[in-house]
Motif scaffolding. Structure first.
Motif: not given
Length: 333
Positions: A16-17, A19-24, A43, A46, A54, A218
């Motif tokens: 849930r979290i 997958r967001d690039k902001a949390n890489k 990157d 998917e 999912r 995060k």
């Protein structure tokens, strides 16, 4: 652990979290600890595994990422046991290799793949909790000889985009297996701190381990909305329920098998014992009769349990593993 210092488990976060690039930064930290060098993710890609699982609460989920070096990272979390686990991760890397190349392209465009697998079940019998698999070419007659790419032209021949590779293992996929349930250490090193988080969702306040500093910000439980927290708690209940159901089934199968096996063994033992006793003597007959009876009793018990599990919809491969029957035998019941 207080609510304030509570963190969501990695298997939930990767669904849930993360997958967001902001949390890489969290994924970058785990990969950096395993590879021993700083890794930058450019990157988050998917994949079929992402789309299929999912919303799956008790199976597996994966994230595929691309690094600044053009290499690919597959991070996969596996919650339930699979008999063909190694073949499946091999297929995953092979498919990702195939996805990199179009018809007519040179093979030199293929980039290295790292497959990181986090397992929340017992697998194998090794003493360690973390394993690393690489492909090396060693001499067959001179055991200390290792194949290397010595010249720049050789390295460019292997990969025209970059000449940095010096050994075949820098071309072939690498595999990491993190056995969460095998970890029972006091966390002192970066890999141990990561294993502690993967197992117990614990992160030290003073941690300097790559990725875990970002995880504290995060992945904090209290930073989620009420809806997210309810979904997380529901997920954890489902995970524990699935695990308990599996363990209960194994225990019930053992208990029922023992009781029914003993009863069948007594009956068959008496019958066979009497028949053999008439021929070769009462003492020897009872011994052989009981032995054969117990064997037949166990087989009958296994068939009985297999029928029950099959009626409940358990996979044939799992039924065969628990009962000891062959897949063909289970299929014909």
């Amino acid at each position: 652990m207080t609510e304030k210092s509570r963190y969501v488990r990695f298997d939930w976060a990767i669904k849930r979290i993360l997958r967001d690039k902001a949390n890489k930064e969290v994924l970058e930290g785990l990969i950096t600890v395993l590879l021993g060098e700083a890794v930058e993710i450019t990157d988050i890609l998917e994949s079929e595994g992402n789309m299929d699982s999912r919303e799956d609460k008790t199976n597996r989920v994966d994230v595929k990422a691309k690094t600044s070096k053009g290499e690919f990272i597959i991070v996969e979390v596996q919650l339930t046991k699979e008999r063909d686990f190694f073949q499946r991760i091999l297929f995953g890397t092979a498919k990702n290799i195939l996805d990199q190349i179009n018809t007519g392209q040179e093979y030199a465009v293929i980039r290295k793949i790292y497959s990181i697998n986090i397992l929340y079940f017992d697998f194998g019998s090794g003493d360690d909790y973390a394993y690393h698999g690489v492909t090396k070419f060693r001499g067959m007659t001179k055991k200390d000889s290792v194949l290397r790419f010595n010249t720049e032209s050789e390295r460019k021949f292997i990969n025209k985009t970059t000449a940095r590779m010096t050994t075949p293992e820098e071309v072939f996929p690498e595999y990491f297996l993190l056995m969460v349930s095998h970890f029972n250490e006091v966390a002192k090193t970066p890999i141990e701190e990561w294993m502690e988080y993967l197992k117990d969702a614990v992160i030290r306040e003073d941690t300097t381990t790559p990725g875990l500093q970002a995880a504290r910000e995060k992945l904090a439980y209290m930073s989620m909305t009420d809806k997210e927290r309810r979904a997380y708690e529901d997920y954890m209940v489902s995970v524990h329920a699935a695990r308990d159901a599996w363990e209960t089934l194994k225990e019930e199968s053992r208990a029922e098998g023992l009781e029914e096996g003993l009863e069948e063994g007594r009956k068959e033992g008496r019958k066979e014992g009497l028949e053999e006793g008439r021929k070769e003597g009462r003492k020897e007959g009872r011994k052989e009769g009981r032995k054969e009876g117990l064997e037949e009793g166990r087989k009958a018990t296994n068939i009985y349990n297999a029928r029950k599990m099959k009626a409940k919809g358990y996979p044939i491969e799992d039924i065969a593993e628990i009962t000891g029957l062959s897949i063909q035998e289970v299929a014909t019941l």
